[in-house]
Design a protein around this motif. Sequence first.
Motif: not given
Length: 488
Positions: A158-159, A449-451, A462-467
């Motif tokens: 995920w990272k 979605v942002p997580f 984290e997640g999607g564009d946020e990451a």
Amino acid sequence: MRTIPNFIAGEERESLSGRTLDNYEPATGEVYSRVTDSAAGDIHAAYLAARDAFPDWSGTPASDRSETLLKIADAIEKDLQRFAEAESRDTGKPVRLAAAVDIPRAVSNLRFFATAILHASSELHTTDREALNFTLRRPRGVAGLISPWNLPLYLLTWKIAPALAAGNTAVAKPSEVTPMTAALLGETCAAAGLPPGVLNIVHGSGAGAGAALTAHPGITTISFTGGTATGAEIARTAAPMFKKLALEMGGKNPNIIFEDADLERAAEVSVQSSFSNQGQICLCGSRVLVHRALYDRFLQRFVPLVENLKVGDPLEPDTVQGAVVSRAHRDKILGYLKLAREEGGRILCGGSVPQQVNRRCRNGWFVRPTVIADLAVDCRVNQEEIFGPVVTVTPFENENEAVDMANGTRYGLAASVWTRDLERAHRVAERIDCGTVWINCWMLRDLRVPFGGMKDSGVGREGGDEALRFFTEPKNVCIRMNQPGRNG
Ligand code: NAD
């Protein structure tokens, strides 16, 4: 017995000190491998490899980076059973769960970011008729990635996936308690043709390797998932160095069941959401709040379902509840069960270790799934993260009280809400202070979605564009279009 090495510059390396840590199989309580125990010198070697690999990797076309990450995903998928067995032996979780959830989700993490990067776009603003402002997003350099033991490959990828997809190189520090899938990942990356140094995996304790990673001056991006106390320690080191920091931390998630909920479904999914992975998922609902009108009927459905969860050898295919991750963690959970009794809790089921699971697992670390009633909302058992197969049940009188209870801890990671009233669902979702609210479901995941969490559960998303945003540095470029007064 195998000693798991570091993976630095595409090679297997022992720690410079030659020290190792024991790696236990929680289901048997026995050491089944060793893992290299790294310190500042090993982190520095990994940093140098990542720094040297950065110019080429960040300059590699996104489509080529994407292709390599997709190859890694394909290879993990092909080898799914081996990864699942390694994860099960390392963590104590049922192999069935690892094969159905953890490893496939790790594969999707890689595929998602490998393809997301192909569609990444950047912003452009026209400033009146005078200028164009556009934003370049460039990878930040060497990223430090620190991950926990509960979903080892899932959270590590995920990272790794967004960091590498965006063009960074990385030094990853998996949990010393569960190093095995990270070791397989290193081998897989090398075989898939990931250039040496792009991903470096350094094993070792939090106080040794983890702290050295956080403090390394060249590693200016830190993405951490783990406990809140550890997150605070990392922030104490990283914040004065002005590092970019994402912290995903603990939770004490409420599961709110209103009087109009689908009782069967709410009870069944609450069993999953409270006890999956022996309650060791940050998103597990550990406080079940039920409207007074439904409370008795809910318990009549819920408690027998919990009692029926089969605790067993994680390697057996029909096991639903495996071992908890370590002896220390088992003892911590048992300590909370003792505290629950002292705080006036009534144990409705579980509350102890099971009788012998089987011969192989006779010394393993197991706890029976436990439901506790009659505890005050502000007692320690209802306030502190236990992170085991332990759930409390509490009745509430009305919506306001439910929301107050839900928000009444230092944490704010996730919640689930059970109601057939659409307006109430929207209202309550908005009022709960947490990063994710599931309505009539749990753990459904959309990677776009942002997580993340609020309050003491997290900083950043984290997640999607946020990451992809987290792992890139925006640079604004302003180009003058017209000289005022010249071209009208
Ligand atoms: P932990 O904080 O003990 O360890 C997490 C990682 O940090 C490990 O790799 C560890 O070695 C490292 N570490 C420990 N001390 C360190 C230090 N001083 N400096 C740098 N690194 C250090 O957490 P854990 O016990 O492995 O995992 C369980 C916790 O993780 C629970 O609190 C759970 O809620 C949380 N968690 C949160 C999420 C989320 O997304 N919010 C997801 C999974 C787990």
